[in-house]
Scaffold this active site. Structure first.
Site: not given
Ligand code: RIB
Ligand code: CA
Length: 311
Positions: A11, A238
């Site tokens: 996503d 991160h």
């Molecule tokens: O919690 C982090 C995740 O949620 C990652 O994949 C970020 O891109 C969102 O999709």
């Molecule tokens: Ca993601």
């Protein structure tokens, strides 16, 4: 050694972008599909961002749009982290890469047959597409030797709510279908993400040394870096999806992991979307999740630098 076929469900999303660039540049893997989920931002944006990414990487990877919404309940996106368009709102030009007409879930099933016994699937977003594929064909796991999921918060230290991590919380019903029907998978959760920080200065240096890809990533990630620095955990950068992709691409650099049964809570008033780990194996349930706890920081940063064109 022939390259390993890789399907990435994603996503995009700034951290997804780093993970996808990492995979596209990895010598031992061949990305056979990007299947696109709604999550960080709406599907129209995540599909466009995948197209922009394939353009900038000079790749021919096919892109398959998936479900525009969670299976059952609507959910909030993460535009406040990634920008309204998911790529930092920097007015990227219209991408040239087209999208395929085949639905993501159907592409997953077709490619699982074409690459039966060899396919690695990496899930970087909500699990809606994979849940749909599983419902269409429950024999899917038998053809996919490796599944890695970025999701969950194994000690309930969530990022999108007190107890839940974004990918699972965006579509808990989908995550429950996958966790209950996939025999064995690797799980890279939010808490492991926080335990493997990246330095802002390193990221800036890698982007500066990375040519067009580095420049692209510096642009699309600027808004997110600014937001992260305003947070309590903001001393470092991160990348949940970046670390997940590192563990998928080079599992030999996993330094610590435990395998336990994990249940997704779909009903909890205080903890919908939580991933509840049976750490003492008391339930007798199938221990389906290998929880990655520590990954070689040097191998991780080398892969990040490579993804940005600096390594
Ligand atoms: O919690 C982090 C995740 O949620 C990652 O994949 C970020 O891109 C969102 O999709
Ligand atoms: Ca993601």
């Amino acid at each position: 050694m022939s390259s390993i076929p890789l399907l990435i469900d994603t996503d995009p999303g700034v951290d997804d972008a780093l993970a996808i660039l990492m995979a596209l540049r990895h010598a031992q893997h061949r990305v056979v599909a990007l299947t696109i989920a709604a999550g960080n931002v709406g599907l129209e944006h995540t599909v466009r961002n995948a197209r922009s990414l394939v353009d900038i990487a000079g790749s021919a990877t096919p892109i398959f749009p998936g479900c525009p919404a969670p299976l059952l309940h609507a959910a909030e996106d993460a535009a406040f982290v990634h920008g309204q368009d998911g790529f930092g709102d920097v007015a990227l030009p219209e991408p040239s890469t087209r999208v395929e007409s085949e639905h993501a879930a159907l592409a997953m099933l077709r490619l699982s047959h074409e690459h039966a016994g060899a396919l690695t699937m990496v899930m970087l977003g909500p699990l809606t597409n994979l849940a749909l594929a599983l419902k269409l064909d429950p024999t899917l796991p038998g053809r996919v030797p490796r599944l890695l999921i970025m999701g969950g918060a194994v000690n309930l230290r969530g990022n999108t709510s007190v107890a839940a991590e974004f990918n699972v919380a965006f579509d808990p019903e989908a995550a429950r279908i996958v966790f209950e029907n996939w025999p064995q998978f690797d799980l890279l959760d939010w808490e492991a993400t926080l335990a493997h920080p990246l330095e802002f200065d390193d990221m800036a240096a890698w982007c500066a040394a990375g040519g067009t890809v580095g420049d692209f990533y510096a642009r699309i990630s600027e808004k997110t870096r600014h937001w992260v620095r305003s947070q309590p955990f903001g001393r470092h950068w991160h990348s949940a999806d970046g670390l997940a992709m590192a563990a998928a691409l080079e599992p030999d650099a996993i330094e610590a992991a435990e395998t336990h049964a994990v249940v997704v809570e779909t009903e909890g008033r205080a903890c919908r979307g939580a991933t509840v780990v049976d750490w003492k194996d008391r339930s007798g349930a199938r221990r389906q999740a290998r929880i990655v706890q520590r990954y070689s920081q040097s191998r991780y940063t080398a892969l990040v630098a490579m993804a940005l064109g600096a390594g």
